[in-house]
Design a protein around this motif. Sequence first.
Motif, PDB file in Angstrom:
ATOM      1  N   LEU A  69       0.827  -1.207   0.000  1.00 34.65           N
ATOM      2  CA  LEU A  69       0.000   0.000   0.000  1.00 34.65           C
ATOM      3  C   LEU A  69       0.863   1.259   0.000  1.00 34.65           C
ATOM      4  O   LEU A  69       0.561   2.245  -0.701  1.00 34.65           O
ATOM      5  N   LEU A  70       1.937   1.241   0.765  1.00 35.65           N
ATOM      6  CA  LEU A  70       2.844   2.391   0.804  1.00 35.65           C
ATOM      7  C   LEU A  70       3.488   2.634  -0.552  1.00 35.65           C
ATOM      8  O   LEU A  70       3.628   3.786  -0.992  1.00 35.65           O
ATOM      9  N   LEU A  71       3.857   1.569  -1.238  1.00 34.69           N
ATOM     10  CA  LEU A  71       4.454   1.709  -2.568  1.00 34.69           C
ATOM     11  C   LEU A  71       3.451   2.264  -3.570  1.00 34.69           C
ATOM     12  O   LEU A  71       3.810   3.086  -4.425  1.00 34.69           O
ATOM     13  N   ARG A  72       2.214   1.826  -3.484  1.00 34.29           N
ATOM     14  CA  ARG A  72       1.195   2.351  -4.398  1.00 34.29           C
ATOM     15  C   ARG A  72       1.009   3.854  -4.196  1.00 34.29           C
ATOM     16  O   ARG A  72       0.880   4.611  -5.165  1.00 34.29           O
ATOM     17  N   ILE A  73       0.986   4.277  -2.942  1.00 42.04           N
ATOM     18  CA  ILE A  73       0.750   5.685  -2.665  1.00 42.04           C
ATOM     19  C   ILE A  73       1.945   6.539  -3.065  1.00 42.04           C
ATOM     20  O   ILE A  73       1.793   7.635  -3.621  1.00 42.04           O
ATOM     21  N   ILE A  74       3.153   6.030  -2.822  1.00 45.63           N
ATOM     22  CA  ILE A  74       4.347   6.835  -3.117  1.00 45.63           C
ATOM     23  C   ILE A  74       4.622   6.881  -4.613  1.00 45.63           C
ATOM     24  O   ILE A  74       4.878   7.953  -5.175  1.00 45.63           O
ATOM     25  N   PHE A  75       4.570   5.751  -5.282  1.00 45.09           N
ATOM     26  CA  PHE A  75       5.028   5.685  -6.672  1.00 45.09           C
ATOM     27  C   PHE A  75       3.900   5.810  -7.692  1.00 45.09           C
ATOM     28  O   PHE A  75       4.114   6.329  -8.782  1.00 45.09           O
ATOM     29  N   LEU A  76       2.713   5.310  -7.367  1.00 45.43           N
ATOM     30  CA  LEU A  76       1.636   5.294  -8.350  1.00 45.43           C
ATOM     31  C   LEU A  76       0.576   6.355  -8.109  1.00 45.43           C
ATOM     32  O   LEU A  76      -0.374   6.449  -8.886  1.00 45.43           O
ATOM     33  N   THR A  77       0.720   7.130  -7.035  1.00 45.12           N
ATOM     34  CA  THR A  77      -0.305   8.126  -6.734  1.00 45.12           C
ATOM     35  C   THR A  77       0.256   9.541  -6.667  1.00 45.12           C
ATOM     36  O   THR A  77      -0.149  10.418  -7.420  1.00 45.12           O
ATOM     37  N   PHE A  78       1.216   9.758  -5.771  1.00 41.26           N
ATOM     38  CA  PHE A  78       1.744  11.107  -5.555  1.00 41.26           C
ATOM     39  C   PHE A  78       3.191  11.227  -6.009  1.00 41.26           C
ATOM     40  O   PHE A  78       3.973  11.962  -5.405  1.00 41.26           O
ATOM     41  N   GLY A  79       3.557  10.514  -7.047  1.00 39.91           N
ATOM     42  CA  GLY A  79       4.955  10.439  -7.453  1.00 39.91           C
ATOM     43  C   GLY A  79       5.621  11.778  -7.648  1.00 39.91           C
ATOM     44  O   GLY A  79       6.606  12.113  -6.977  1.00 39.91           O
TER      45      GLY A  79
END
Length: 503
Positions: free
Chosen positions: A268-278
């Motif tokens: 979930l942290l990876l999705r938020i960092i890289f795929l959402t607020f990159g």
Amino acid sequence: MILNIFYLNIYPLISEFFLLLIVCFCLFFGSFLSSSSSVQFPILTKSIRFFIFQGLIFSFILVITTTPIFFMYWNNLLITDSLAFYGKILIFFFIIIWFFIFPILKSILNFEFWIIILLSIIALSLLIQAADLLSIYLLVEFLSLTFYILTSINRNSEFSTESGLKYFILGAFSSSLLLFGFVLLYNFTGLTNLQDFSIFFTGYSSALNLFTYLDFPFLSSIFCILTALLFKLGAAPFHFWVPDVYEGSLNSVTAFFAILPKIAILTLLLRIIFLTFGDYLFSKMYFFLIICTFLSSLIGTVGAFLQTKWKRFIAFSSVTHISFFLLNLCSLDSDNLIYLFIYLFIYLLMSSAFFAFFAIFTNFKFPNSFTPRFLNSLIFLNFTNKPLAFLFSIILFSFAGIPPLAGFFAKYFVLYSAISTSFYFLVFSLLLLNCISCFYYINIIKKNYFTTNNFCYLPIVNSSAKIETVIVFNFLLFSILLFSLEFESVFLFSDLLRSAFLN
């Protein structure tokens, strides 16, 4: 057409629906027979445990035989991609290992324990597929609710009740932070889907003047979200619940907390960092990750030195290892994520081996004045069981990162990725603190081999010791020792997980 849409919405969740049917069956089975005068505990508990374990085996087979199809479904609330598909395989693999490590739980006489374990597995497998703020929050709360119950399920222990209460209060605070961050984001953007956020924040740095008035609300919302997720992960300075919850819970529950949630929360942290607020994180929030990385390494290293109980020791050790996860994230480069997944897989193997050792160690019968909760209980290990003492030393050396064990390769690749992105000060700090942390691992080995005593108690091996735990323990140790021979397969599996972030 309607049937095709229905099939596409159901197909990625075959294993979850199968597990949900098992939960319903076990609830009916337990409710009808728990009041029976002929079939009572522990027969009922063992039967339900067998049903659930069998269901997990079949679910694992369902997942690995399913053809991966990558798309968003359920009105874009969930997503199935390589990260979700192969992350689910990782979850089922380690929950099966966990079941083999703890084949018998004498202190658990209520069948609901195994149902809650299965519900938490369903929550974990769904959480790694969450792609919307609504689904993320509901699944995080669902997972937290099962964890609160598991922490305090040992009603005969005041430590379990205390740790459950602390976890509930602090967990409610982190959930409120997560919800507040989501509300701020929705208030200022009108969006809830992660893919829509990715489009919204694309090119943020190039349009900085346009978004200047939104800087403070965006920073506040993302800060709250990252803080809540780092709390769930157990990173410093949000780690205060970890030692108390680990210490107060049952050994099996502590192992469950130390191994499985990290897969879902990191995903979930990876999705938020890289795929959402990159783009936004590249320009604004990376310094926050750097601070958490340094504090996790510092507090975890210093805290582990002060511990006398092995569960609090592994709690602070996990905080130290989380700093390596965060170090890889600080680069904000998706190409380096392959090293994070390698480190995650090796760390889970080492943690499983650590808890498998203590599952074997508790099969020894000690006198009432000699409690195995303390690290000093290991001082007789070399005299009572030399092979077990040697194998435990291998686990500790791997945690410390001594070559040629698996822990060395995990840390090497993470540090290499950080050096390639010019984080020299952070790499130097973590290297120095890691060298210091080697001493508390070596100190435990010293207790095994070099502690002199005027007496030596020879414990009696309990006849109820299960061969499954010993087999899994040896399997994990061979994996740690022979990791360099099978590195290519781990590298390929990590690359499959990382492929979700390729542009």
